[in-house]
Design a protein around this motif. Sequence first.
Motif, PDB file in Angstrom:
ATOM      1  N   LYS A   1     -77.911  -7.540  52.335  1.00 51.42           N
ATOM      2  CA  LYS A   1     -77.919  -6.988  50.981  1.00 51.42           C
ATOM      3  C   LYS A   1     -77.182  -7.954  50.066  1.00 51.42           C
ATOM      4  N   VAL A   2     -77.835  -8.352  48.984  1.00 51.25           N
ATOM      5  CA  VAL A   2     -77.236  -9.246  47.997  1.00 51.25           C
ATOM      6  C   VAL A   2     -77.362  -8.600  46.629  1.00 51.25           C
ATOM      7  N   GLY A   3     -76.255  -8.156  46.066  1.00 54.43           N
ATOM      8  CA  GLY A   3     -76.304  -7.478  44.781  1.00 54.43           C
ATOM      9  C   GLY A   3     -77.135  -6.210  44.884  1.00 54.43           C
ATOM     10  N   PRO A   4     -78.107  -6.019  43.976  1.00 51.14           N
ATOM     11  CA  PRO A   4     -78.915  -4.799  44.008  1.00 51.14           C
ATOM     12  C   PRO A   4     -80.124  -4.903  44.929  1.00 51.14           C
ATOM     13  N   TYR A   5     -80.262  -6.028  45.647  1.00 47.07           N
ATOM     14  CA  TYR A   5     -81.467  -6.250  46.436  1.00 47.07           C
ATOM     15  C   TYR A   5     -81.187  -6.228  47.942  1.00 47.07           C
ATOM     16  N   LEU A   6     -82.128  -5.673  48.656  1.00 45.35           N
ATOM     17  CA  LEU A   6     -82.109  -5.700  50.114  1.00 45.35           C
ATOM     18  C   LEU A   6     -83.158  -6.712  50.556  1.00 45.35           C
ATOM     19  N   VAL A   7     -82.756  -7.693  51.362  1.00 46.26           N
ATOM     20  CA  VAL A   7     -83.661  -8.747  51.818  1.00 46.26           C
ATOM     21  C   VAL A   7     -83.930  -8.541  53.302  1.00 46.26           C
TER      22      VAL A   7
ATOM     23  N   ILE B   1     -67.823  -9.495  41.404  1.00 41.51           N
ATOM     24  CA  ILE B   1     -66.961  -8.486  42.024  1.00 41.51           C
ATOM     25  C   ILE B   1     -65.857  -9.149  42.833  1.00 41.51           C
ATOM     26  N   ALA B   2     -66.188 -10.249  43.532  1.00 42.92           N
ATOM     27  CA  ALA B   2     -65.180 -10.974  44.306  1.00 42.92           C
ATOM     28  C   ALA B   2     -64.120 -11.577  43.387  1.00 42.92           C
ATOM     29  N   VAL B   3     -64.558 -12.182  42.280  1.00 39.14           N
ATOM     30  CA  VAL B   3     -63.609 -12.751  41.311  1.00 39.14           C
ATOM     31  C   VAL B   3     -62.710 -11.656  40.739  1.00 39.14           C
ATOM     32  N   LYS B   4     -63.308 -10.511  40.448  1.00 41.05           N
ATOM     33  CA  LYS B   4     -62.543  -9.376  39.930  1.00 41.05           C
ATOM     34  C   LYS B   4     -61.486  -8.932  40.942  1.00 41.05           C
ATOM     35  N   GLY B   5     -61.877  -8.820  42.193  1.00 43.67           N
ATOM     36  CA  GLY B   5     -60.941  -8.389  43.226  1.00 43.67           C
ATOM     37  C   GLY B   5     -59.798  -9.374  43.417  1.00 43.67           C
TER      38      GLY B   5
ATOM     39  N   LEU C   1     -58.363  -5.789  47.420  1.00 40.38           N
ATOM     40  CA  LEU C   1     -58.634  -6.511  48.661  1.00 40.38           C
ATOM     41  C   LEU C   1     -59.899  -5.977  49.343  1.00 40.38           C
ATOM     42  N   ARG C   2     -60.073  -4.642  49.354  1.00 39.31           N
ATOM     43  CA  ARG C   2     -61.293  -4.060  49.924  1.00 39.31           C
ATOM     44  C   ARG C   2     -62.511  -4.432  49.083  1.00 39.31           C
ATOM     45  N   MET C   3     -62.341  -4.431  47.761  1.00 39.42           N
ATOM     46  CA  MET C   3     -63.425  -4.807  46.860  1.00 39.42           C
ATOM     47  C   MET C   3     -63.875  -6.245  47.136  1.00 39.42           C
ATOM     48  N   THR C   4     -62.908  -7.147  47.290  1.00 38.25           N
ATOM     49  CA  THR C   4     -63.213  -8.549  47.552  1.00 38.25           C
ATOM     50  C   THR C   4     -63.899  -8.726  48.898  1.00 38.25           C
ATOM     51  N   SER C   5     -63.403  -8.019  49.908  1.00 36.21           N
ATOM     52  CA  SER C   5     -63.983  -8.121  51.248  1.00 36.21           C
ATOM     53  C   SER C   5     -65.453  -7.724  51.254  1.00 36.21           C
ATOM     54  N   ALA C   6     -65.787  -6.618  50.577  1.00 40.54           N
ATOM     55  CA  ALA C   6     -67.177  -6.167  50.535  1.00 40.54           C
ATOM     56  C   ALA C   6     -68.065  -7.173  49.803  1.00 40.54           C
ATOM     57  N   ALA C   7     -67.558  -7.753  48.709  1.00 38.98           N
ATOM     58  CA  ALA C   7     -68.341  -8.724  47.944  1.00 38.98           C
ATOM     59  C   ALA C   7     -68.560 -10.007  48.740  1.00 38.98           C
ATOM     60  N   VAL C   8     -67.530 -10.462  49.444  1.00 39.22           N
ATOM     61  CA  VAL C   8     -67.664 -11.683  50.238  1.00 39.22           C
ATOM     62  C   VAL C   8     -68.683 -11.487  51.363  1.00 39.22           C
ATOM     63  N   ARG C   9     -68.743 -10.291  51.937  1.00 39.46           N
ATOM     64  CA  ARG C   9     -69.741 -10.006  52.966  1.00 39.46           C
ATOM     65  C   ARG C   9     -71.155 -10.215  52.430  1.00 39.46           C
TER      66      ARG C   9
END
Length: 292
Positions: free
Chosen positions: A243-249, A82-86, A202-210
């Motif tokens: 949260k990493v991808g579909p998983y909550l740790v 998602i980050a690469v896409k953004g 930019l918002r998409m990238t920010s969320a993925a980097v988080r």
Amino acid sequence: MKEFLSRENTSLTVSVIIAALFAVAGIGLGLWMDSLMILFDGAYSLISLVLSMLALYVARLVRQPGNRHFPFGYAALEPLVIAVKGVTITLLCLVSLASALHALLTGGSQIDLDIAIAFTMIGLIACFSCTVYLRWSLARNESGLVAADFEQWRMDTVLSVAILLGFAAAYALERTAWADWAVYADPAMVALVAGYFIWVPLRMTSAAVRELVLAAPLAAMREEVLQATSDLGLSPEAVRMTKVGPYLVLELLVTPSEHTMPGSPALRALSASGPHRGPPGGADAGQFGRGW
């Protein structure tokens, strides 16, 4: 889970097929007509095609269990894609904006508006249909990869509306005393659209980097988790999460007591909530991962 994976793969496959058709048609027609706007739309579809194919591959990897080389699985690949896409879409917007400004300063561009309007109307119908389908899929099974594709197609739908209105305005302008200004319509639309929509990737990238840097999840998710752990007698200070991808740790800090003994009510309740991993940090730390 099988139904979720099937719907996710189907959604991404539909996105890939439609993006492929748009990429070929948009780039070919844009180069033939010398239209920056249609070329921008085609290039956007080409990027969507490549990244959607990557997302389709990653969607299969993410659901696989951990192994010797990746003991915690491939969950981090989802926010990475998602980050690469953004970032890629952001760069496309910047390059398109620069090209549009150059065209505006060098006399604009003359295009066949009849063909341009017909192509844009067909594109709008297809983009809207794909957006509605992906929104329907998301309403039944949330997926970060499908959500990213949904944002792309939603952006492309609004982009198609803006293009259609711009071409229609230029078509009308050609039939007035200000016909000479119609050549600026194509680059002007690219400049406006690229400058406005750059905030979406930019918002998409920010969320993925988080997610990649293991930041805390959104407030709504944190509150739900803290409510569940407080019911088990754990204070908010003893709960850390990401949260990493579909998983909550979750990382639970507890003192050596009956809470950490095998078979204790707290551990049984947490184990029932999702797949169990850990505890890698010793007797005073437990980590649990679950799909979200």
